[in-house]
Design a protein around this motif. Structure first.
Motif, PDB file in Angstrom:
ATOM      1  N   ILE A  37       7.502   0.900  -9.883  1.00 46.78           N
ATOM      2  CA  ILE A  37       7.978   0.933  -8.490  1.00 46.78           C
ATOM      3  C   ILE A  37       8.920  -0.240  -8.224  1.00 46.78           C
ATOM      4  N   MET A  58       0.935  -1.646 -10.606  1.00 45.08           N
ATOM      5  CA  MET A  58       1.360  -0.275 -10.912  1.00 45.08           C
ATOM      6  C   MET A  58       1.922  -0.190 -12.327  1.00 45.08           C
ATOM      7  N   GLU A  81      -5.148   5.608  -5.893  1.00 42.48           N
ATOM      8  CA  GLU A  81      -5.067   6.708  -6.864  1.00 42.48           C
ATOM      9  C   GLU A  81      -6.102   7.789  -6.533  1.00 42.48           C
ATOM     10  N   ARG A 129      -5.099  -0.513  -5.765  1.00 45.08           N
ATOM     11  CA  ARG A 129      -4.328   0.483  -6.524  1.00 45.08           C
ATOM     12  C   ARG A 129      -5.231   1.640  -6.949  1.00 45.08           C
ATOM     13  N   GLN A 173       3.952   1.700  -0.800  1.00 45.55           N
ATOM     14  CA  GLN A 173       4.764   1.823  -2.015  1.00 45.55           C
ATOM     15  C   GLN A 173       3.909   2.256  -3.198  1.00 45.55           C
ATOM     16  N   MET A 174       2.684   1.722  -3.303  1.00 46.26           N
ATOM     17  CA  MET A 174       1.800   2.144  -4.392  1.00 46.26           C
ATOM     18  C   MET A 174       1.411   3.610  -4.217  1.00 46.26           C
ATOM     19  N   ALA A 205       1.919  -5.824  -6.395  1.00 46.83           N
ATOM     20  CA  ALA A 205       1.815  -4.358  -6.371  1.00 46.83           C
ATOM     21  C   ALA A 205       2.649  -3.756  -7.493  1.00 46.83           C
ATOM     22  N   ARG A 214      -5.508  -4.716  -8.020  1.00 50.38           N
ATOM     23  CA  ARG A 214      -5.983  -3.611  -8.884  1.00 50.38           C
ATOM     24  C   ARG A 214      -6.964  -2.675  -8.187  1.00 50.38           C
ATOM     25  N   ARG A 236       0.811  -1.221   0.000  1.00 52.27           N
ATOM     26  CA  ARG A 236       0.000   0.000   0.000  1.00 52.27           C
ATOM     27  C   ARG A 236       0.843   1.268   0.000  1.00 52.27           C
ATOM     28  N   GLY A 282       4.275   5.763  -5.175  1.00 50.56           N
ATOM     29  CA  GLY A 282       4.412   5.749  -6.633  1.00 50.56           C
ATOM     30  C   GLY A 282       3.403   6.668  -7.300  1.00 50.56           C
ATOM     31  N   TRP A 283       2.143   6.600  -6.847  1.00 51.03           N
ATOM     32  CA  TRP A 283       1.114   7.487  -7.404  1.00 51.03           C
ATOM     33  C   TRP A 283       1.453   8.945  -7.144  1.00 51.03           C
TER      34      TRP A 283
END
Length: 134
Positions: A60, A53, A120, A116, A18-19, A49, A113, A16, A22-23
């Motif tokens: 990532i 992404m 976002e 993710r 890290q995503m 993940a 997904r 979570r 990244g976003w």
């Protein structure tokens, strides 16, 4: 105005957080300083993940889980926790948000997904709150 700094914290710093990082890097570029850490970091970022992404054009794969430090919290304006419980130190003057998100650990990319996509949406909302142009 100085660049706002956001720290994402989850237990393993492998999914979570890290995503989310990244976003935020993808959508805000250099307008926001981005950090992520875990209270008990894993040994690698969750491959599902990374794959989820990559499907939206965000890489990532070069990220590594990092241990949560008091310094990282002190250096951040906004601290967003994702299921790390009481492990995150609290300092006056910081803004704390807790995002209740499903843990992607052990799940396949199909299950990651929707997590993710929810991240976002939350990141886009955060950018609006921070008044950061995207």
């Amino acid at each position: 105005m100085s660049t706002p700094s956001v720290l994402f914290v989850c237990v393993h710093n492998a999914g979570r957080s890290q995503m989310a990082a990244g976003w935020l890097r993808h959508l805000a570029g250099d307008a926001v300083e981005v950090r992520s850490a875990g209270s008990v970091p894993g040994d690698q970022v969750n491959p599902a993940a990374v794959a989820a992404m990559a499907e939206v054009g965000i890489d990532i794969s070069d990220q590594r889980p990092k241990v949560l430090t008091t310094d990282a919290v002190e250096a951040s304006d906004v601290v967003i926790t994702m299921g790390c419980g009481d492990a995150c130190p609290v300092f006056p003057g910081k803004r704390y948000l807790d995002w209740a998100l499903t843990d992607p650990a052990g799940k396949g990319v199909e299950a990651v997904r929707p997590i993710r996509d929810e991240i976002e949406a939350r990141i886009r909302g955060l950018l609006t709150e921070l008044d950061v142009a995207r």
